[in-house]
Write a protein that holds these residues in place. Structure first.
Motif, mmCIF file in Angstrom:
data_model
loop_
_atom_site.group_PDB
_atom_site.id
_atom_site.type_symbol
_atom_site.label_atom_id
_atom_site.label_comp_id
_atom_site.label_asym_id
_atom_site.label_seq_id
_atom_site.Cartn_x
_atom_site.Cartn_y
_atom_site.Cartn_z
ATOM 1 N N MET A 1 0.955 -1.577 0.148
ATOM 2 C CA MET A 1 -0.152 -0.339 0.083
ATOM 3 C C MET A 1 1.093 0.871 0.171
ATOM 4 N N ALA A 2 0.737 2.379 -1.248
ATOM 5 C CA ALA A 2 1.490 3.198 -0.606
ATOM 6 C C ALA A 2 1.085 4.114 0.307
ATOM 7 N N GLN A 3 2.227 4.803 0.668
ATOM 8 C CA GLN A 3 2.169 5.614 1.867
ATOM 9 C C GLN A 3 0.816 6.578 1.928
ATOM 10 N N ALA A 4 0.444 7.491 0.951
ATOM 11 C CA ALA A 4 -0.542 8.362 1.033
ATOM 12 C C ALA A 4 -1.633 7.495 1.282
ATOM 13 N N ASP A 5 -1.830 5.744 0.868
ATOM 14 C CA ASP A 5 -2.682 4.994 0.971
ATOM 15 C C ASP A 5 -3.366 5.342 2.456
ATOM 16 N N PHE A 6 -2.192 4.178 2.755
ATOM 17 C CA PHE A 6 -2.179 4.104 4.570
ATOM 18 C C PHE A 6 -2.271 5.603 5.098
ATOM 19 N N GLU A 7 -1.923 7.155 4.181
ATOM 20 C CA GLU A 7 -2.532 8.484 5.529
ATOM 21 C C GLU A 7 -3.258 8.054 5.712
ATOM 22 N N ILE A 8 -4.133 8.443 4.182
ATOM 23 C CA ILE A 8 -5.757 8.042 3.929
ATOM 24 C C ILE A 8 -6.505 7.390 4.675
ATOM 25 N N GLU A 9 -6.203 6.446 5.151
ATOM 26 C CA GLU A 9 -6.933 5.124 5.382
ATOM 27 C C GLU A 9 -6.958 5.622 7.177
ATOM 28 N N THR A 10 -5.219 6.147 7.386
ATOM 29 C CA THR A 10 -4.680 6.516 9.058
ATOM 30 C C THR A 10 -6.336 7.578 9.533
ATOM 31 N N TRP A 11 -6.394 8.596 8.714
ATOM 32 C CA TRP A 11 -7.067 9.792 8.652
ATOM 33 C C TRP A 11 -8.819 9.034 9.122
ATOM 34 N N MET A 12 -8.943 8.311 7.970
ATOM 35 C CA MET A 12 -10.201 7.840 8.019
ATOM 36 C C MET A 12 -10.773 7.451 9.890
ATOM 37 N N ARG A 13 -9.703 6.175 10.025
ATOM 38 C CA ARG A 13 -10.234 6.063 11.782
ATOM 39 C C ARG A 13 -9.898 6.965 11.823
ATOM 40 N N ALA A 14 -9.400 7.751 12.576
ATOM 41 C CA ALA A 14 -9.212 8.777 13.553
ATOM 42 C C ALA A 14 -10.262 9.528 12.834
ATOM 43 N N GLY A 15 -10.803 9.838 12.206
ATOM 44 C CA GLY A 15 -12.218 10.058 11.391
ATOM 45 C C GLY A 15 -13.691 9.634 12.786
ATOM 46 N N LEU A 16 -13.354 7.896 12.160
ATOM 47 C CA LEU A 16 -14.680 7.450 12.628
ATOM 48 C C LEU A 16 -14.249 7.347 14.299
ATOM 49 N N ALA A 17 -13.324 7.581 14.923
ATOM 50 C CA ALA A 17 -13.123 7.804 16.237
ATOM 51 C C ALA A 17 -12.978 9.301 16.667
ATOM 52 N N GLY A 18 -13.585 9.703 15.861
ATOM 53 C CA GLY A 18 -14.235 11.518 16.055
ATOM 54 C C GLY A 18 -13.515 12.544 16.374
ATOM 55 N N ASP A 19 -12.320 13.028 15.493
ATOM 56 C CA ASP A 19 -10.845 13.402 15.607
ATOM 57 C C ASP A 19 -10.928 14.230 14.010
ATOM 58 N N ARG A 20 -12.377 15.430 14.342
ATOM 59 C CA ARG A 20 -12.877 16.075 13.484
ATOM 60 C C ARG A 20 -11.677 16.841 11.972
ATOM 61 N N ARG A 21 -10.556 17.262 12.271
ATOM 62 C CA ARG A 21 -9.485 17.332 11.528
ATOM 63 C C ARG A 21 -8.653 15.959 11.029
ATOM 64 N N ALA A 22 -8.910 15.372 11.285
ATOM 65 C CA ALA A 22 -8.264 14.453 10.801
ATOM 66 C C ALA A 22 -9.350 13.728 8.962
ATOM 67 N N TYR A 23 -10.411 13.808 9.986
ATOM 68 C CA TYR A 23 -11.776 13.238 8.912
ATOM 69 C C TYR A 23 -11.578 14.226 7.522
ATOM 70 N N SER A 24 -11.550 15.668 7.967
ATOM 71 C CA SER A 24 -11.645 16.429 6.984
ATOM 72 C C SER A 24 -10.102 16.171 6.349
#
Length: 184
Positions: A1-24
């Motif tokens: 998995m590319a670094q960018a893909d990994f970063e996007i997934e990490t942000w999505m997981r954090a967003g699902l946990a309630g982190d608005r900045r990561a979700y944005s």
């Protein structure tokens, strides 16, 4: 998995946990990729609808974000959503399709005959001034009968009679013009 893909997934997981900045950040990073996906899903004639597909897909992702399984890759899930939204947009379009006017170089402006209306004006010139003015205002100018009645100081019934007589005189003048034309 590319670094960018990994970063996007990490942000999505954090967003699902309630982190608005990561979700944005996740949605911001997904948008350009979704545009590319939409461009491949839409035929060239509908390329102008790419942003519509992206907006619909972003809304769907937001509304359905809880249905993404965080143990699975995010981009295939997003890909399916974009493809379905592209299909929805295509189905919503009229069957005739969109044809940008810029693609039709063979269109020309409507030619206007500078002499158009000359014969009518010549016929009107043969009428008394009031009759010519009545015909111009009513038949050519589209004036309402009430306004004409006020302008000419006539009752509605008298206006109808005056218009009828003016049109009869105009028809008679046109018939006389036809009689005087040389036969070819």
């Amino acid at each position: 998995m590319a670094q960018a893909d990994f970063e996007i997934e990490t942000w999505m997981r954090a967003g699902l946990a309630g982190d608005r900045r990561a979700y944005s950040a996740c949605l911001s990073a997904l948008a350009p990729r979704m545009r590319a996906m939409a461009r491949t899903d839409l035929p060239g004639s509908l390329a102008h609808l790419v942003e519509d597909v992206v907006q619909e897909a972003l809304l769907a992702i937001h509304l359905k974000r809880g249905s993404w399984d965080p143990t699975r890759p995010l981009l295939p899930w997003v890909r399916v959503i974009v493809r379905r939204k592209a299909i929805d947009v295509m189905r919503a379009r009229p069957k005739g399709g969109h044809e940008p006017i810029e693609d039709h170089h063979d269109l020309h402006g409507v030619a206007v005959d500078p002499l158009e209306g000359l014969l009518l004006e010549q016929a009107l010139a043969r009428l008394p001034d009031r009759d010519a003015s009545l015909v111009r205002d009513h038949a050519l100018g589209g004036a309402e009968p009430e306004a004409l009645a006020r302008k000419f100081g006539l009752s509605p019934g008298a206006l109808r009679v005056a218009l009828h007589r003016a049109l009869s005189r105009l028809a008679e003048a046109a018939r006389k013009d036809e009689e005087w034309k040389p036969k070819t």
